[in-house]
Design an enzyme around this catalytic site. Structure first.
Site, mmCIF file in Angstrom:
data_model
loop_
_atom_site.group_PDB
_atom_site.id
_atom_site.type_symbol
_atom_site.label_atom_id
_atom_site.label_comp_id
_atom_site.label_asym_id
_atom_site.label_seq_id
_atom_site.Cartn_x
_atom_site.Cartn_y
_atom_site.Cartn_z
ATOM 1 N N ASP A 169 0.870 -1.179 0.000
ATOM 2 C CA ASP A 169 0.000 0.000 0.000
ATOM 3 C C ASP A 169 0.907 1.228 0.000
ATOM 4 O O ASP A 169 2.120 1.136 0.223
ATOM 5 C CB ASP A 169 -0.951 -0.028 1.203
ATOM 6 C CG ASP A 169 -2.165 0.887 0.987
ATOM 7 O OD1 ASP A 169 -2.216 1.596 -0.029
ATOM 8 O OD2 ASP A 169 -3.057 0.882 1.859
ATOM 9 N N CYS A 185 -6.327 -22.466 19.503
ATOM 10 C CA CYS A 185 -7.056 -22.546 20.780
ATOM 11 C C CYS A 185 -7.202 -23.971 21.305
ATOM 12 O O CYS A 185 -7.545 -24.163 22.478
ATOM 13 C CB CYS A 185 -8.462 -21.982 20.642
ATOM 14 S SG CYS A 185 -8.528 -20.258 20.179
HETATM 15 N N1 GUN Z 1 -6.478 0.884 2.911
HETATM 16 C C1 GUN Z 1 -7.759 0.933 3.344
HETATM 17 N N2 GUN Z 1 -8.479 1.795 2.593
HETATM 18 C C2 GUN Z 1 -7.639 2.293 1.666
HETATM 19 C C3 GUN Z 1 -7.804 3.233 0.585
HETATM 20 O O1 GUN Z 1 -8.876 3.780 0.358
HETATM 21 N N3 GUN Z 1 -6.697 3.479 -0.181
HETATM 22 C C4 GUN Z 1 -5.502 2.870 0.054
HETATM 23 N N4 GUN Z 1 -4.480 3.146 -0.739
HETATM 24 N N5 GUN Z 1 -5.321 2.006 1.069
HETATM 25 C C5 GUN Z 1 -6.381 1.729 1.856
HETATM 26 ZN ZN ZN Z 2 -9.525 -20.308 18.135
#
Ligand code: GUN
Ligand code: ZN
Length: 643
Positions: free
Chosen positions: A90, A280
């Protein structure tokens, strides 16, 4: 090169295969979020112990840590994390959502993700917050789109996530999705949904996902960005989401919170553990509470991952069985906000109906009034009104008493009605069920509780009433049919014709039932097997769903009687020799496809001049066929040499 292929489907839900340069994953899949600074469960464990073939990590965190940055750039992400599978990164968008503006530029972030060997990088999109005005949302989408376009230009051989935004404005979501669909994006995440989920706004989530799906390119996987609770997997998969990611499994674990399929529970509030997951097993609540913090967090994180994994497996099983609606209906009863979402989904049944298969292997289960929102209900109601022509102008009305098919349950009563010139119609939970159609999906292949819901009863009754009013001059209750009628009738022939009209339309049916008709009936079951018209075998009726399989001769009749592109898929010359031999039709050879056909519908494969070359069943729908570069479009049954 990015490749996504559909292996199985159930409506919008799909089991797919996503290929990357670091191997492939089967979807629906969840990518656990790995924070490179705190590995609660190590990437190696995620791969070896849990079998997660893909994970997601944050390139922004790596870039901002001199130590991690240097390591990632020298040995690459896979070695740094010790993870042999697919790594998605990300971009820092989420950090800006959480903590305000972040100091990076889009191009710099994309280049950085490339430099550390990310398999699937992410644009620096702008997170559209649900409290923003529509103007502000629209403006920020413009910036995200520009950045996405730029990212596609510089992505090189890294795949790219083009994140769709638009907050809770369905028109902005759809428009953004459509623009993204035309770009060289590899994966379509739906972004900006985390606040909706945190606030249990699942109903809004349904609108967001459906409006996005309307615009997105169906040949690319859809990632529900930030969705990682197993509670919503079935619903999200049903709406066509292929990928999920979860940081919650670790975040919740640090707060002593355990994820279950029906919610998240605090360790301190729980009355017993009662979990048989490998993390668990053998543990009691007391034992878990007494663990030191580190072991406890790890155990809970693993428990959460097992819950996630188990539910994903179940979702896939239900997709394979064609029953995902039923799983979603069960899951959405875990919380009233999810029930709202399910009800909302029912309002999108026209869109969902374009992808809903014409029939399925097993019976459809009614699980409550929400079941009426399934496309099978509205499609049946529409078709019966448009395509059914009664054999007489008087109807005899019967009540559904739970035993099916109706023509067996009411055998002598139906005969009496017909002899007196009345067409038997059962007031079924789907609405009107004329006797001729009662062995057909979904009428026969569905199970309803004996005690009816008032709402469903009323809705079905009003459909039946409208049907009787428009199709018949007169309706009587079955008990009022006069004795001693002497009308001649052939119930099998009436059925054979009515099913053909329902399935293919009046013009096609007329061409199939031309001249002298002979029916081949099963000696064991008494069911219709084959329809022979003027000595030619044109149709076979399937015992399973009571619908027809089209024979080559029937296909010739239809193409002569019904103008293209109805009931057809046209293929180019390259495919003709293969399809004639009985090979399946692949997407890349298709010139056009009737857009009203749904998965599993019977279809005629023709060449560019509308000459019949085979018959088969639709595997994909028309807009999917044009989007996919690969994969089976039509499962071909017979080639030219058949019969
Ligand atoms: N992670 C959770 N939501 C988003 C989003 O809208 N954009 C990006 N780049 N990462 C995320
Ligand atoms: Zn469990």
């Amino acid at each position: 090169m990015a490749m996504f292929e559909i292996i199985r489907r159930d409506g919008l839900a799909r089991i797919g295969k996503l290929e990357t340069r670091s191997g492939s994953v089967e979807t629906p899949a969840l990518l656990p979020v790995v924070n490179p600074k705190i590995c609660t469960v190590t990437p190696r464990e995620l791969y070896d112990e849990f079998g997660f073939g893909a994970l997601i990590t944050n390139s922004y965190i790596i870039k901002n840590s001199p130590e991690l940055r240097e390591k990632a750039q020298s040995v690459g992400l896979h070695e740094m994390l010790d993870f042999p599978g697919i790594i998605m990164t990300d971009s820092g968008t989420f950090q800006s959502h959480m903590y305000g503006e972040v100091e990076v530029a889009n191009e710099e972030m994309v280049e950085f993700q490339k430099s550390i060997g990310s398999d699937i990088g992410t644009v620096l999109d702008i997170f559209t917050e649900p409290f923003w005005s529509k103007e502000r949302t629209a403006e920020s989408i413009e910036v995200t789109l520009e950045r996405t376009q730029r990212a596609c230009e510089i992505k090189g051989d890294m795949m790219i996530n083009g994140v769709g935004q638009g907050s809770v404005f369905p028109d902005l979501r759809e428009d953004c999705a459509r623009k993204m669909a035309s770009m060289d994006i590899d994966v379509h995440p739906i972004g900006g949904i985390v606040p909706l989920m945190e606030q249990y706004r699942y109903r809004d989530l349904v609108d967001v996902v459906i409006s996005s799906k309307k615009g997105l390119n169906p040949s690319r996987p859809v990632h529900l960005f930030g969705a990682g609770h197993p509670m919503i997997f079935a619903l999200a998969a049903l709406m066509g989401c292929d990928l999920f990611d979860s940081a919650s499994y670790a975040k919740f674990a640090r707060d002593d919170r355990l994820m279950f399929i029906d919610g998240t529970f605090r360790l301190q509030d729980m009355q017993s553990l009662d979990c048989e997951c490998p993390a668990c097993r053998g543990l009691t609540l007391e034992g878990l509470r007494k663990m030191n913090a580190r072991d406890r967090t790890r155990t809970i994180a693993k428990h959460n991952l097992y819950q996630i994994r188990g539910e994903l497996r179940l979702v896939k099983r239900y997709i394979r069985e064609g029953r995902l609606w039923e799983l979603a209906e069960m899951r959405c009863r875990a919380h009233p906000a999810l029930l709202d979402a399910l009800r909302r989904l029912g309002e999108h049944s026209e869109f969902l109906g374009k992808y809903d298969p014409v029939s399925r292997d097993g019976a459809m289960f009614y699980t409550g009034t929400e079941t009426r929102g399934r496309p099978v209900f509205s499609k049946y109601a529409k078709r019966i009104m448009e395509r059914y022509t009664p054999p007489t102008d008087k109807a005899a009305l019967f009540c559904d008493e739970g035993s099916k098919p109706y023509s067996r349950a009411f055998e002598s009563e139906f005969r009496k009605a017909r002899s007196a010139g009345y067409t038997p119609v059962v007031a079924s939970p789907f609405g009107p069920a004329p006797a001729e159609l009662d062995e057909m999906y979904p009428l026969a292949q569905s199970v309803f509780p004996l005690a009816e819901d008032a709402e469903t009863k009323a809705a079905a009754a009003s459909l039946t009433e409208a049907f009787l009013r428009s199709k018949f001059k007169e309706t009587v209750k079955w008990s009022d049919i006069p004795d001693g009628g002497a009308e001649e009738f052939d119930a099998d022939l009436l059925r054979a014709r009515a099913v053909a009209e329902y399935q293919f339309g009046a013009a096609a049916a007329a061409s199939l039932f031309r001249g002298s008709i002979e029916l081949v009936v099963s000696r064991n079951t008494g069911k219709i097997r084959n329809v022979i018209s003027d000595g030619e075998h044109v149709l076979s009726m399937r015992a399973g769903d009571g619908l027809y399989t089209l024979r080559k001769e029937g296909a010739h009749r239809i193409t002569a009687a019904v103008p293209a592109p109805s009931l057809r898929v046209a293929v180019n010359d390259d495919a003709v020799p293969f399809v004639s031999e009985g090979r399946n039709v692949f997407c890349q050879f298709v010139l056009s496809a009737d857009p009203s056909l749904v998965p599993m519908d019977e279809v005629i494969v023709v060449d560019k001049d509308d000459k019949v070359i085979a018959t088969g069943r639709m595997a994909l729908v028309s807009d999917e066929i044009s989007a996919f570069k690969k994969g089976v479009a039509v499962k071909v049954r017979s080639g030219a040499g058949e019969d």
